[in-house]
Design a protein around this motif. Structure first.
Motif, mmCIF file in Angstrom:
data_model
loop_
_atom_site.group_PDB
_atom_site.id
_atom_site.type_symbol
_atom_site.label_atom_id
_atom_site.label_comp_id
_atom_site.label_asym_id
_atom_site.label_seq_id
_atom_site.Cartn_x
_atom_site.Cartn_y
_atom_site.Cartn_z
ATOM 1 N N MET A 132 1.880 11.888 1.040
ATOM 2 C CA MET A 132 0.452 12.169 0.975
ATOM 3 C C MET A 132 -0.139 11.753 -0.362
ATOM 4 O O MET A 132 -1.264 11.244 -0.433
ATOM 5 N N GLY A 133 0.631 11.941 -1.440
ATOM 6 C CA GLY A 133 0.150 11.491 -2.736
ATOM 7 C C GLY A 133 0.020 9.982 -2.799
ATOM 8 O O GLY A 133 -0.972 9.451 -3.313
ATOM 9 N N ALA A 134 1.029 9.275 -2.263
ATOM 10 C CA ALA A 134 0.976 7.815 -2.255
ATOM 11 C C ALA A 134 -0.171 7.316 -1.382
ATOM 12 O O ALA A 134 -0.893 6.380 -1.748
ATOM 13 N N PHE A 135 -0.368 7.940 -0.245
ATOM 14 C CA PHE A 135 -1.423 7.526 0.677
ATOM 15 C C PHE A 135 -2.797 7.745 0.046
ATOM 16 O O PHE A 135 -3.676 6.876 0.122
ATOM 17 N N ALA A 136 -2.957 8.910 -0.604
ATOM 18 C CA ALA A 136 -4.244 9.195 -1.238
ATOM 19 C C ALA A 136 -4.506 8.249 -2.401
ATOM 20 O O ALA A 136 -5.639 7.822 -2.623
ATOM 21 N N GLY A 137 -3.457 7.879 -3.143
ATOM 22 C CA GLY A 137 -3.641 6.999 -4.273
ATOM 23 C C GLY A 137 -3.918 5.560 -3.889
ATOM 24 O O GLY A 137 -4.675 4.859 -4.559
ATOM 25 N N ALA A 138 -3.311 5.109 -2.777
ATOM 26 C CA ALA A 138 -3.432 3.709 -2.401
ATOM 27 C C ALA A 138 -4.637 3.429 -1.512
ATOM 28 O O ALA A 138 -5.081 2.283 -1.423
ATOM 29 N N ALA A 139 -5.180 4.463 -0.849
ATOM 30 C CA ALA A 139 -6.231 4.231 0.140
ATOM 31 C C ALA A 139 -7.634 4.322 -0.417
ATOM 32 O O ALA A 139 -8.603 4.215 0.343
ATOM 33 N N GLY A 140 -7.787 4.547 -1.706
ATOM 34 C CA GLY A 140 -9.120 4.542 -2.296
ATOM 35 C C GLY A 140 -9.875 5.835 -2.081
ATOM 36 O O GLY A 140 -9.292 6.910 -1.947
ATOM 37 N N GLY A 141 -11.210 5.731 -2.011
ATOM 38 C CA GLY A 141 -12.066 6.898 -1.983
ATOM 39 C C GLY A 141 -11.802 7.848 -0.842
ATOM 40 O O GLY A 141 -11.812 9.062 -1.018
ATOM 41 N N GLY A 142 -11.614 7.330 0.373
ATOM 42 C CA GLY A 142 -11.360 8.200 1.514
ATOM 43 C C GLY A 142 -9.896 8.518 1.713
ATOM 44 O O GLY A 142 -9.527 9.061 2.759
ATOM 45 N N GLY A 143 -9.067 8.209 0.713
ATOM 46 C CA GLY A 143 -7.633 8.385 0.873
ATOM 47 C C GLY A 143 -7.208 9.817 1.059
ATOM 48 O O GLY A 143 -6.286 10.104 1.836
ATOM 49 N N VAL A 144 -7.870 10.752 0.368
ATOM 50 C CA VAL A 144 -7.479 12.158 0.487
ATOM 51 C C VAL A 144 -7.755 12.663 1.894
ATOM 52 O O VAL A 144 -6.921 13.360 2.503
#
Length: 342
Positions: free
Chosen positions: A300-312
């Protein structure tokens, strides 16, 4: 000695102390409630410590706690017979290497360090092959085959991993969101988690009664469903920029989901395990949960960091999918497994 008594003697500490399934379910519920109390105070105390002395204080506080735990476990009040199986240290080391390298690769992906991620992923693959080879040759494999072959055991282990994937992933991402978006102090951000962390302090006692009455499958499946719904509420709240009350509703839903699912899963795993395999089954469930927790934070941390603004917001959908899939698989398996329970 009766057949039940002989099975209890051969089945490990839990089976020896609580040979009756209903009593065992209530005992596990008390254990889960005590653990839940620690979960309730953890984010609050952690937030206060971070506010007073920075993030390092969260790690330093573990030192006196570890000393207390060691003092309690080496005292005369706790005695457990020595097991007959050897410990395969090389197999354990290979398993640890797989998890560590895979986690490192995921973190590197979140930082877009592609070369680093590739090398770590390759190392994880090599360690995984070494683990499989060692398991096939070891006289005492890490993953006990008789336990894994128990009806529904693998599904229950995956369900335990999904619970911790959701819980620890949310506990990792939401404090950052609360501080960066709502501008809460560390102490207030920790207190904001009380709707999620309070239910595990009291609800497992109700779960124990439900398990004793209807069995573990319905509470476990219902808990996973609540976790899935709670994670979906998080995703909607983050995406829409909703205020805290909607997040609190998701936290409350997730808290009750955890407090229904985990005690029921522990009871189901112990009840399903073969004779003399209760300890190994409980250990596998704990390991699966910790693997799920590690991957939850990393993925989840990697996904949020790599996906930009809507990553979280997108990252919050991951535990929704994981818990929904695990709950569906558990529901399908539970009907056949329940018929085999003593």
């Amino acid at each position: 000695m009766s057949g039940a008594g002989r099975r209890a003697r051969r089945s490990g500490l839990i089976g020896r102390l609580y040979p009756v399934p209903a009593e065992r379910a209530r005992a596990i519920a008390v254990w889960a409630a005590v653990s839940g109390c620690a979960m309730a105070f953890g984010p609050v105390v952690g937030g206060v410590l971070v506010g007073l002395d920075g993030w390092r204080a969260v790690f330093w506080v573990n030192v006196p706690l570890a000393v207390v735990v060691l003092a309690l476990t080496v005292g005369p009040s706790l005695r457990c017979p020595r097991g007959e199986r050897r410990v395969d240290w090389w197999g354990q080391a290979a398993a640890c290497a797989v998890l560590a390298l895979l986690t490192d690769a995921l973190i590197a992906l979140g930082s877009t360090a592609w070369a680093h991620a590739g090398w770590s992923a390759a190392g994880a693959l090599v360690a995984g092959v070494a683990f499989v080879v060692r398991e096939r040759r070891s006289p005492a494999p890490v993953l006990q085959a008789s336990v894994l072959r128990a009806p529904g055991m693998r599904t229950m282990l995956l369900a335990g991993a999904a619970v911790n994937f959701a819980m620890l992933g949310v506990l990792f991402l939401l404090p950052l969101l609360l501080q960066q978006t709502l501008h809460l102090s560390p102490a207030l951000a920790g207190a904001a988690f009380l709707p999620m962390t309070l239910p595990p302090g009291f609800n497992p006692l109700l779960t124990g009664r439900l398990v004793a009455k209807v069995g573990p499958w319905k509470p476990a499946t219902g808990g996973l469903a609540l976790l899935s719904v709670g994670s979906l509420v998080f995703a909607v709240a983050v995406w829409a920029g909703s205020p805290y009350p909607l997040l609190a509703a998701g936290l409350l839903c997730a808290g009750f989901g955890v407090s229904f699912a985990l005690p029921a899963l522990v009871t189901a795993v112990v009840a399903t395990a073969p004779e003399r395999g209760m300890g190994a089954a409980g250990g596998l469930l704990n390991s699966a949960r910790q693997v799920g927790a590690t991957l939850g934070v990393a993925v989840m941390g990697a996904f949020a960091g790599a996906a930009g603004g809507g990553g979280v917001a997108l990252a919050m959908l991951l535990p929704t999918v994981a818990c929904a899939a695990a709950g569906t698989a558990l529901f399908r398996r539970s009907r056949g497994v329940a018929e085999r329970q003593p």
